[in-house]
Design a protein around this motif. Structure first.
Motif, PDB file in Angstrom:
ATOM      1  N   THR A  93       0.830  -1.207   0.000  1.00 61.18           N
ATOM      2  CA  THR A  93       0.000   0.000   0.000  1.00 61.18           C
ATOM      3  C   THR A  93       0.865   1.258   0.000  1.00 61.18           C
TER       4      THR A  93
ATOM      5  N   SER B   4      -2.217 -10.249   5.532  1.00 67.00           N
ATOM      6  CA  SER B   4      -2.888  -9.102   6.146  1.00 67.00           C
ATOM      7  C   SER B   4      -2.007  -7.856   6.002  1.00 67.00           C
ATOM      8  N   GLU B   5      -2.649  -6.708   6.103  1.00 70.67           N
ATOM      9  CA  GLU B   5      -1.906  -5.440   6.041  1.00 70.67           C
ATOM     10  C   GLU B   5      -0.849  -5.367   7.134  1.00 70.67           C
ATOM     11  N   GLU B   8       2.773  -5.859   6.110  1.00 72.68           N
ATOM     12  CA  GLU B   8       3.450  -4.684   5.548  1.00 72.68           C
ATOM     13  C   GLU B   8       3.839  -3.710   6.670  1.00 72.68           C
ATOM     14  N   TRP B   9       2.895  -3.446   7.563  1.00 73.99           N
ATOM     15  CA  TRP B   9       3.165  -2.516   8.654  1.00 73.99           C
ATOM     16  C   TRP B   9       4.293  -3.026   9.553  1.00 73.99           C
TER      17      TRP B   9
END
Lengths: 165, 165
Positions: A93, B4-5, B8-9
Protein backbone atom coordinates in the motif's frame (compact mmCIF):
# COMPACT_ATOMS: atom_id res chain seq x y z
CA UNK A 1 -3.26 -16.91 5.29
CA UNK A 2 -4.71 -20.07 3.84
CA UNK A 3 -5.84 -21.30 0.48
CA UNK A 4 -9.53 -22.17 0.30
CA UNK A 5 -10.66 -25.78 0.48
CA UNK A 6 -11.73 -25.36 -3.14
CA UNK A 7 -8.08 -25.60 -4.18
CA UNK A 8 -7.77 -29.09 -2.71
CA UNK A 9 -11.10 -30.13 -4.21
CA UNK A 10 -10.38 -28.64 -7.61
CA UNK A 11 -6.98 -30.29 -7.81
CA UNK A 12 -8.41 -33.70 -6.87
CA UNK A 13 -11.22 -33.32 -9.40
CA UNK A 14 -8.76 -32.47 -12.16
CA UNK A 15 -6.72 -35.56 -11.30
CA UNK A 16 -9.81 -37.81 -11.35
CA UNK A 17 -10.95 -36.33 -14.66
CA UNK A 18 -7.45 -36.96 -16.04
CA UNK A 19 -7.96 -40.65 -15.26
CA UNK A 20 -11.32 -41.04 -17.01
CA UNK A 21 -11.56 -43.21 -20.13
CA UNK A 22 -11.66 -41.27 -23.41
CA UNK A 23 -14.96 -39.53 -24.01
CA UNK A 24 -16.25 -40.03 -20.46
CA UNK A 25 -17.48 -37.19 -18.26
CA UNK A 26 -18.67 -36.94 -14.67
CA UNK A 27 -21.35 -34.62 -13.32
CA UNK A 28 -20.59 -32.43 -10.31
CA UNK A 29 -22.72 -34.60 -8.03
CA UNK A 30 -20.68 -37.70 -8.83
CA UNK A 31 -17.39 -35.86 -8.33
CA UNK A 32 -18.70 -34.68 -4.96
CA UNK A 33 -19.74 -38.22 -4.05
CA UNK A 34 -16.36 -39.60 -5.05
CA UNK A 35 -14.50 -37.08 -2.91
CA UNK A 36 -16.94 -37.03 -0.02
CA UNK A 37 -17.33 -33.26 -0.21
CA UNK A 38 -20.46 -31.06 -0.27
CA UNK A 39 -21.95 -30.90 -3.78
CA UNK A 40 -23.03 -27.24 -3.89
CA UNK A 41 -19.60 -26.02 -2.79
CA UNK A 42 -17.80 -28.32 -5.18
CA UNK A 43 -20.03 -27.06 -7.99
CA UNK A 44 -18.67 -23.55 -7.39
CA UNK A 45 -15.10 -24.79 -7.62
CA UNK A 46 -15.89 -26.65 -10.84
CA UNK A 47 -17.43 -23.52 -12.30
CA UNK A 48 -14.25 -21.61 -11.45
CA UNK A 49 -12.21 -24.31 -13.23
CA UNK A 50 -14.54 -24.01 -16.20
CA UNK A 51 -14.15 -20.23 -16.40
CA UNK A 52 -10.39 -20.77 -16.45
CA UNK A 53 -10.62 -23.25 -19.32
CA UNK A 54 -9.41 -26.17 -17.22
CA UNK A 55 -12.60 -28.23 -17.41
CA UNK A 56 -15.49 -28.18 -19.85
CA UNK A 57 -19.00 -29.47 -19.33
CA UNK A 58 -21.48 -31.06 -21.66
CA UNK A 59 -25.23 -31.46 -21.12
CA UNK A 60 -27.35 -34.59 -21.35
CA UNK A 61 -27.59 -38.03 -19.81
CA UNK A 62 -23.92 -38.84 -20.45
CA UNK A 63 -22.76 -35.28 -19.95
CA UNK A 64 -20.79 -33.77 -17.14
CA UNK A 65 -17.32 -32.42 -16.58
CA UNK A 66 -14.19 -33.43 -18.46
CA UNK A 67 -10.79 -31.78 -18.83
CA UNK A 68 -10.87 -29.01 -21.41
CA UNK A 69 -7.26 -29.55 -22.44
CA UNK A 70 -4.62 -32.26 -22.02
CA UNK A 71 -3.77 -32.98 -18.39
CA UNK A 72 -0.12 -32.31 -19.21
CA UNK A 73 -1.11 -28.73 -20.11
CA UNK A 74 -2.79 -28.06 -16.75
CA UNK A 75 -0.42 -27.07 -13.98
CA UNK A 76 -1.20 -27.03 -10.30
CA UNK A 77 -0.72 -23.27 -10.55
CA UNK A 78 -3.50 -23.10 -13.15
CA UNK A 79 -5.84 -24.81 -10.68
CA UNK A 80 -4.80 -22.55 -7.80
CA UNK A 81 -5.17 -19.39 -9.89
CA UNK A 82 -8.58 -20.55 -11.16
CA UNK A 83 -9.92 -21.05 -7.64
CA UNK A 84 -8.14 -18.27 -5.77
CA UNK A 85 -7.75 -15.65 -8.46
CA UNK A 86 -4.37 -14.27 -9.41
CA UNK A 87 -4.12 -11.64 -6.70
CA UNK A 88 -0.69 -11.34 -5.13
CA UNK A 89 -0.35 -12.54 -1.52
CA UNK A 90 1.34 -9.31 -0.63
CA UNK A 91 -0.36 -6.04 -1.31
CA UNK A 92 1.96 -3.04 -1.09
CA UNK A 93 0.00 0.00 0.00
CA UNK A 94 3.08 2.19 -0.36
CA UNK A 95 3.08 3.25 3.24
CA UNK A 96 6.51 4.76 2.60
CA UNK A 97 4.57 7.49 0.75
CA UNK A 98 2.57 8.43 3.82
CA UNK A 99 3.47 10.14 7.06
CA UNK A 100 5.98 12.89 7.85
CA UNK A 101 8.75 11.57 5.55
CA UNK A 102 6.55 11.17 2.48
CA UNK A 103 7.73 12.68 -0.79
CA UNK A 104 6.10 12.87 -4.21
CA UNK A 105 5.71 9.51 -5.91
CA UNK A 106 8.24 10.08 -8.67
CA UNK A 107 10.97 10.79 -6.13
CA UNK A 108 10.76 7.26 -4.71
CA UNK A 109 12.80 4.29 -5.86
CA UNK A 110 10.80 2.09 -8.26
CA UNK A 111 9.78 -0.57 -5.75
CA UNK A 112 9.84 -0.72 -2.01
CA UNK A 113 12.50 -3.28 -1.04
CA UNK A 114 10.06 -5.04 1.29
CA UNK A 115 7.49 -5.44 -1.48
CA UNK A 116 10.18 -6.60 -3.92
CA UNK A 117 11.29 -9.36 -1.53
CA UNK A 118 7.70 -10.44 -0.87
CA UNK A 119 6.95 -10.63 -4.58
CA UNK A 120 10.16 -12.52 -5.30
CA UNK A 121 9.13 -15.15 -2.74
CA UNK A 122 5.70 -15.38 -4.34
CA UNK A 123 7.36 -15.92 -7.69
CA UNK A 124 9.28 -18.90 -6.27
CA UNK A 125 5.96 -20.34 -5.03
CA UNK A 126 4.33 -19.88 -8.42
CA UNK A 127 7.29 -21.37 -10.28
CA UNK A 128 7.16 -24.51 -8.15
CA UNK A 129 3.42 -24.96 -8.73
CA UNK A 130 3.77 -24.22 -12.43
CA UNK A 131 6.29 -27.05 -12.70
CA UNK A 132 3.79 -29.72 -11.63
CA UNK A 133 1.06 -30.78 -14.02
CA UNK A 134 -2.10 -32.81 -13.58
CA UNK A 135 -0.92 -35.64 -15.83
CA UNK A 136 2.16 -36.12 -13.68
CA UNK A 137 0.10 -36.08 -10.48
CA UNK A 138 -2.36 -38.59 -11.93
CA UNK A 139 0.52 -40.88 -12.89
CA UNK A 140 2.08 -40.76 -9.42
CA UNK A 141 -1.31 -41.25 -7.78
CA UNK A 142 -2.03 -44.24 -10.04
CA UNK A 143 1.34 -45.77 -9.21
CA UNK A 144 1.05 -45.21 -5.48
CA UNK A 145 -2.60 -46.01 -4.84
CA UNK A 146 -3.15 -49.13 -2.70
CA UNK A 147 -4.56 -52.01 -4.81
CA UNK A 148 -7.71 -52.17 -2.70
CA UNK A 149 -8.39 -48.46 -3.23
CA UNK A 150 -7.77 -48.80 -6.94
CA UNK A 151 -10.21 -51.71 -7.16
CA UNK A 152 -12.85 -49.74 -5.25
CA UNK A 153 -12.35 -46.68 -7.45
CA UNK A 154 -12.57 -48.72 -10.64
CA UNK A 155 -15.71 -50.52 -9.44
CA UNK A 156 -17.34 -47.22 -8.54
CA UNK A 157 -16.44 -45.65 -11.87
CA UNK A 158 -17.64 -48.65 -13.91
CA UNK A 159 -20.94 -48.59 -12.12
CA UNK A 160 -21.33 -44.85 -12.58
CA UNK A 161 -20.46 -44.93 -16.27
CA UNK A 162 -22.68 -48.00 -16.89
CA UNK A 163 -25.61 -46.35 -15.13
CA UNK A 164 -25.30 -43.42 -17.56
CA UNK A 165 -25.83 -45.66 -20.61
CA UNK B 1 -5.44 -15.50 -0.54
CA UNK B 2 -3.73 -12.42 0.80
CA UNK B 3 -1.43 -11.54 3.65
CA UNK B 4 -2.89 -9.10 6.15
CA UNK B 5 -1.91 -5.44 6.04
CA UNK B 6 -0.18 -6.08 9.37
CA UNK B 7 2.63 -7.82 7.50
CA UNK B 8 3.45 -4.68 5.55
CA UNK B 9 3.17 -2.52 8.65
CA UNK B 10 5.20 -4.88 10.81
CA UNK B 11 7.97 -5.11 8.25
CA UNK B 12 8.17 -1.32 7.85
CA UNK B 13 8.20 -0.85 11.63
CA UNK B 14 11.04 -3.34 12.00
CA UNK B 15 13.02 -1.47 9.34
CA UNK B 16 12.45 1.90 11.04
CA UNK B 17 13.43 0.46 14.43
CA UNK B 18 16.58 -0.94 12.82
CA UNK B 19 17.52 2.61 11.83
CA UNK B 20 17.09 4.19 15.29
CA UNK B 21 20.14 5.47 17.14
CA UNK B 22 21.45 3.15 19.89
CA UNK B 23 19.24 3.08 22.96
CA UNK B 24 16.33 4.90 21.31
CA UNK B 25 12.79 3.54 21.23
CA UNK B 26 9.54 4.65 19.65
CA UNK B 27 6.05 4.23 21.07
CA UNK B 28 3.33 2.63 18.94
CA UNK B 29 1.63 5.98 18.39
CA UNK B 30 4.77 7.49 16.85
CA UNK B 31 5.34 4.48 14.62
CA UNK B 32 1.72 4.80 13.46
CA UNK B 33 2.21 8.51 12.80
CA UNK B 34 5.40 7.87 10.84
CA UNK B 35 3.72 5.29 8.63
CA UNK B 36 0.36 7.04 8.34
CA UNK B 37 -1.51 3.96 9.54
CA UNK B 38 -4.21 3.56 12.24
CA UNK B 39 -2.65 3.39 15.71
CA UNK B 40 -4.89 0.76 17.32
CA UNK B 41 -4.38 -1.68 14.44
CA UNK B 42 -0.65 -1.09 14.33
CA UNK B 43 -0.51 -1.72 18.09
CA UNK B 44 -1.85 -5.21 17.47
CA UNK B 45 0.83 -5.92 14.89
CA UNK B 46 3.50 -4.64 17.26
CA UNK B 47 2.19 -6.89 20.00
CA UNK B 48 2.43 -9.85 17.63
CA UNK B 49 6.04 -8.88 16.87
CA UNK B 50 6.69 -8.68 20.60
CA UNK B 51 5.25 -12.14 21.27
CA UNK B 52 7.57 -13.46 18.58
CA UNK B 53 10.61 -11.85 20.20
CA UNK B 54 11.21 -9.48 17.29
CA UNK B 55 10.60 -6.25 19.19
CA UNK B 56 10.67 -5.45 22.88
CA UNK B 57 9.03 -2.57 24.69
CA UNK B 58 10.04 -0.52 27.67
CA UNK B 59 7.82 1.71 29.80
CA UNK B 60 8.28 5.35 30.75
CA UNK B 61 8.73 8.71 29.12
CA UNK B 62 11.56 7.55 26.87
CA UNK B 63 10.15 4.06 26.46
CA UNK B 64 8.58 2.41 23.48
CA UNK B 65 9.45 -0.26 20.99
CA UNK B 66 12.93 -1.27 19.91
CA UNK B 67 14.23 -4.38 18.16
CA UNK B 68 14.66 -7.27 20.58
CA UNK B 69 17.59 -8.73 18.66
CA UNK B 70 20.03 -7.58 15.97
CA UNK B 71 18.31 -6.60 12.72
CA UNK B 72 20.54 -9.09 10.90
CA UNK B 73 18.93 -11.87 12.96
CA UNK B 74 15.37 -10.91 11.97
CA UNK B 75 14.27 -12.29 8.61
CA UNK B 76 11.28 -11.16 6.62
CA UNK B 77 9.93 -14.66 7.27
CA UNK B 78 10.14 -14.04 11.03
CA UNK B 79 7.98 -10.95 10.58
CA UNK B 80 5.46 -12.76 8.37
CA UNK B 81 5.20 -15.72 10.75
CA UNK B 82 4.81 -13.40 13.73
CA UNK B 83 1.87 -11.58 12.14
CA UNK B 84 0.22 -14.39 10.19
CA UNK B 85 1.05 -17.40 12.34
CA UNK B 86 2.89 -20.38 10.93
CA UNK B 87 -0.12 -22.18 9.45
CA UNK B 88 0.54 -23.71 6.05
CA UNK B 89 -1.20 -22.08 3.08
CA UNK B 90 -2.44 -25.45 1.99
CA UNK B 91 -4.45 -27.57 4.36
CA UNK B 92 -4.76 -31.17 3.23
CA UNK B 93 -8.02 -32.64 4.49
CA UNK B 94 -7.12 -36.05 3.06
CA UNK B 95 -10.13 -36.17 0.80
CA UNK B 96 -8.55 -39.22 -0.83
CA UNK B 97 -9.60 -41.04 2.36
CA UNK B 98 -13.27 -40.21 1.87
CA UNK B 99 -15.85 -41.42 -0.63
CA UNK B 100 -16.33 -44.79 -2.31
CA UNK B 101 -12.62 -45.49 -2.94
CA UNK B 102 -11.49 -44.76 0.62
CA UNK B 103 -9.30 -47.30 2.37
CA UNK B 104 -7.88 -47.41 5.89
CA UNK B 105 -5.29 -44.70 6.60
CA UNK B 106 -2.29 -46.98 6.86
CA UNK B 107 -2.92 -48.37 3.37
CA UNK B 108 -2.36 -44.95 1.79
CA UNK B 109 0.95 -43.62 0.53
CA UNK B 110 2.57 -41.31 3.10
CA UNK B 111 1.56 -38.04 1.51
CA UNK B 112 -0.93 -37.11 -1.13
CA UNK B 113 1.03 -35.98 -4.17
CA UNK B 114 -1.07 -32.83 -4.45
CA UNK B 115 -0.35 -31.86 -0.85
CA UNK B 116 3.35 -32.67 -1.29
CA UNK B 117 3.60 -30.33 -4.30
CA UNK B 118 1.71 -27.57 -2.49
CA UNK B 119 3.96 -27.83 0.55
CA UNK B 120 7.11 -27.88 -1.59
CA UNK B 121 6.01 -24.61 -3.20
CA UNK B 122 5.36 -23.14 0.22
CA UNK B 123 8.86 -24.18 1.28
CA UNK B 124 10.32 -22.22 -1.66
CA UNK B 125 8.35 -19.16 -0.54
CA UNK B 126 9.59 -19.51 3.02
CA UNK B 127 13.20 -20.02 1.93
CA UNK B 128 13.13 -16.84 -0.09
CA UNK B 129 11.71 -14.79 2.80
CA UNK B 130 14.12 -16.39 5.26
CA UNK B 131 17.02 -15.22 3.09
CA UNK B 132 16.18 -11.52 3.53
CA UNK B 133 16.85 -9.83 6.83
CA UNK B 134 15.80 -6.50 8.28
CA UNK B 135 19.36 -5.13 8.42
CA UNK B 136 19.75 -5.72 4.70
CA UNK B 137 16.39 -4.10 3.93
CA UNK B 138 17.26 -1.10 6.11
CA UNK B 139 20.58 -0.71 4.27
CA UNK B 140 18.95 -0.83 0.83
CA UNK B 141 16.21 1.56 1.95
CA UNK B 142 18.82 3.97 3.36
CA UNK B 143 20.79 3.85 0.12
CA UNK B 144 17.77 4.32 -2.12
CA UNK B 145 15.74 6.85 -0.21
CA UNK B 146 15.45 10.25 -1.97
CA UNK B 147 17.50 12.92 -0.14
CA UNK B 148 14.41 15.01 0.55
CA UNK B 149 12.65 12.04 2.18
CA UNK B 150 15.73 11.25 4.24
CA UNK B 151 15.93 14.84 5.44
CA UNK B 152 12.24 14.83 6.39
CA UNK B 153 12.59 11.50 8.21
CA UNK B 154 15.64 12.69 10.13
CA UNK B 155 13.96 15.96 11.08
CA UNK B 156 10.89 14.11 12.29
CA UNK B 157 12.94 11.64 14.32
CA UNK B 158 15.13 14.35 15.90
CA UNK B 159 12.06 16.24 16.95
CA UNK B 160 10.39 13.14 18.36
CA UNK B 161 13.46 12.01 20.28
CA UNK B 162 14.12 15.54 21.56
CA UNK B 163 10.53 15.89 22.77
CA UNK B 164 11.00 12.74 24.83
CA UNK B 165 13.87 14.28 26.76
Amino acid sequence: MQLSEGVEWGAHCAVVLAMLPDGAALPAGRLAEYHGVPGPYLAKSLQALMRAGIVASSPGRRGGYRLARPASAISLLDVVDAIEGERAFFRCTEIRRRGPAAVAGRANSPACHIAAAMWRAEERWREELAAVNVEEIARVVAEGVPPVARAKAEAWLSEVLASRG
